[in-house]
Design a protein around this motif. Structure first.
Motif, PDB file in Angstrom:
ATOM      1  N   TYR A   1       0.891  -1.161   0.000  1.00  0.00           N
ATOM      2  CA  TYR A   1       0.000   0.000   0.000  1.00  0.00           C
ATOM      3  C   TYR A   1       0.927   1.208   0.000  1.00  0.00           C
ATOM      4  N   PHE A  19       4.131   0.931   1.995  1.00  0.00           N
ATOM      5  CA  PHE A  19       3.967  -0.074   3.054  1.00  0.00           C
ATOM      6  C   PHE A  19       3.844  -1.473   2.464  1.00  0.00           C
ATOM      7  N   VAL A  56       2.711  -4.810   2.580  1.00  0.00           N
ATOM      8  CA  VAL A  56       1.686  -5.465   3.408  1.00  0.00           C
ATOM      9  C   VAL A  56       1.658  -6.985   3.254  1.00  0.00           C
ATOM     10  N   PRO A 104      -2.348 -11.681  14.292  1.00  0.00           N
ATOM     11  CA  PRO A 104      -2.669 -10.413  14.939  1.00  0.00           C
ATOM     12  C   PRO A 104      -3.318  -9.417  13.984  1.00  0.00           C
ATOM     13  N   SER A 105      -4.014  -8.463  14.545  1.00  0.00           N
ATOM     14  CA  SER A 105      -4.623  -7.385  13.776  1.00  0.00           C
ATOM     15  C   SER A 105      -3.536  -6.652  12.985  1.00  0.00           C
ATOM     16  N   GLY A 106      -3.808  -6.380  11.724  1.00  0.00           N
ATOM     17  CA  GLY A 106      -2.847  -5.667  10.888  1.00  0.00           C
ATOM     18  C   GLY A 106      -1.822  -6.567  10.213  1.00  0.00           C
ATOM     19  N   SER A 107      -1.984  -7.901  10.354  1.00  0.00           N
ATOM     20  CA  SER A 107      -0.963  -8.802   9.795  1.00  0.00           C
ATOM     21  C   SER A 107      -1.154  -9.065   8.300  1.00  0.00           C
ATOM     22  N   GLY A 108      -2.277  -8.598   7.725  1.00  0.00           N
ATOM     23  CA  GLY A 108      -2.462  -8.759   6.281  1.00  0.00           C
ATOM     24  C   GLY A 108      -3.479  -9.817   5.896  1.00  0.00           C
ATOM     25  N   LYS A 109      -4.224 -10.328   6.872  1.00  0.00           N
ATOM     26  CA  LYS A 109      -5.187 -11.411   6.592  1.00  0.00           C
ATOM     27  C   LYS A 109      -6.268 -10.941   5.622  1.00  0.00           C
ATOM     28  N   SER A 110      -6.884  -9.796   5.931  1.00  0.00           N
ATOM     29  CA  SER A 110      -7.954  -9.292   5.045  1.00  0.00           C
ATOM     30  C   SER A 110      -7.392  -8.981   3.669  1.00  0.00           C
ATOM     31  N   THR A 111      -6.218  -8.397   3.637  1.00  0.00           N
ATOM     32  CA  THR A 111      -5.607  -8.039   2.349  1.00  0.00           C
ATOM     33  C   THR A 111      -5.400  -9.296   1.510  1.00  0.00           C
TER      34      THR A 111
END
Ligand code: ADP
Ligand code: MG
Length: 256
Positions: free
Chosen positions: A27, A30, A32, A51-58
């Protein structure tokens, strides 16, 4: 099936439903996703945690091209995701997705939410679309809610509608991104039960969830992501009883 979907050039007849090879995404500056490699066999169930922000959704969103990757290859049901819009369309026809927030249309009834895409995207006659919608609403055990509006349903019921709505498009692969994390605890089980039955029927599933009971029950493999990387991937048994990486142990220590 459209002429494009049947085109042999776009299809490799792979045994894999989803293949990510050396996938990177940024991004802006960044980084990701960092060299993500994952092959999902047809019918396989993968649970993704981290963890939150680790790129799972991406990562999940790259699989149906809601996000674009910049390096590496993503192949879905034999179709490689490139900028070719026909291929993106082809992949999206086969991939259903459920989000944390159900994204139902508030001004449409439950039945209309379920028939909208089949009628307008698939050009299905309304009567057929309604019949299929009722079949899936019955399958998620809320056929009696068909003529209500989303705002009249509980969160758990709305999420089950979202699942039924996806199934109306007859997907081969279902992606879930924390489908229960916005729900009150008493509604989590009814949604997980729906997902378990889908899994038992042989659907290929990639699920981002921290519901570790679900992971133990249905996952063939659990993937742990941290800082844009797949750090560890194993059977639930091995993953929970014998995590190999310190980062996995730390994470499991926090959520179990
Ligand atoms: P997860 O689902 O594991 O919580 P995400 O894939 O949502 O992680 O996000 C991974 C990282 O990318 C986070 O640091 C997040 O802030 C960042 N990010 C997500 N979406 C965007 C975006 N559209 N633009 C810039 N950064 C983003
Ligand atoms: Mg996320």
């Amino acid at each position: 099936m459209s002429a494009v979907a049947a085109s042999p050039a776009a299809r490799t007849g792979s045994d894999y439903a989803v293949e990510l090879a050396g996938v990177h995404k940024w991004y802006g500056a960044f980084h990701v996703l960092r060299d993500v490699n994952l092959r999902v066999r047809k019918g396989e169930k993968i649970v993704i945690c981290g963890p939150s922000g680790s790129g799972k959704s991406t990562m999940i969103r790259c699989i149906n091209r809601l996000e674009e990757h910049q390096k590496g290859n993503i192949v879905v049901n034999g179709t490689e995701l490139t900028n070719d819009l026909r291929r993106i369309d082809e992949v999206r026809r086969e991939v259903g997705m459920c989000f944390q927030h159900f994204n139902l249309f508030p001004h449409l009834t439950i039945l209309e939410n379920c028939t909208l895409a089949p009628i307008w995207v698939r050009k299905m006659p309304k009567k057929d679309a309604e019949e299929i919608a009722m079949k899936y609403l019955t399958r998620v055990r809320i056929p009696e809610q068909a003529n209500k509006y989303p705002g009249q349903l509980s969160g758990g019921q709305q999420q089950r509608v979202a699942i039924a709505r996806s199934l109306c498009m007859n997907p081969k692969i279902m992606l879930f991104d924390e489908p229960t994390s916005a729900l009150d605890p008493e509604m989590v089980k009814e949604v997980l039960d729906t997902m378990v039955s889908l899994a038992n029927e042989g659907m290929t599933m990639l699920c981002v969830t921290h519901e570790m009971g679900f992971a133990r029950q249905v996952a063939d493999r659990v993937v742990f992501m941290d800082a844009g990387e797949i750090v560890e991937m194993n059977t639930p048994d091995q993953f929970f009883s014998n995590p190999r990486h310190e980062r996995t142990r730390l994470f499991l220590g926090q959520i179990l």
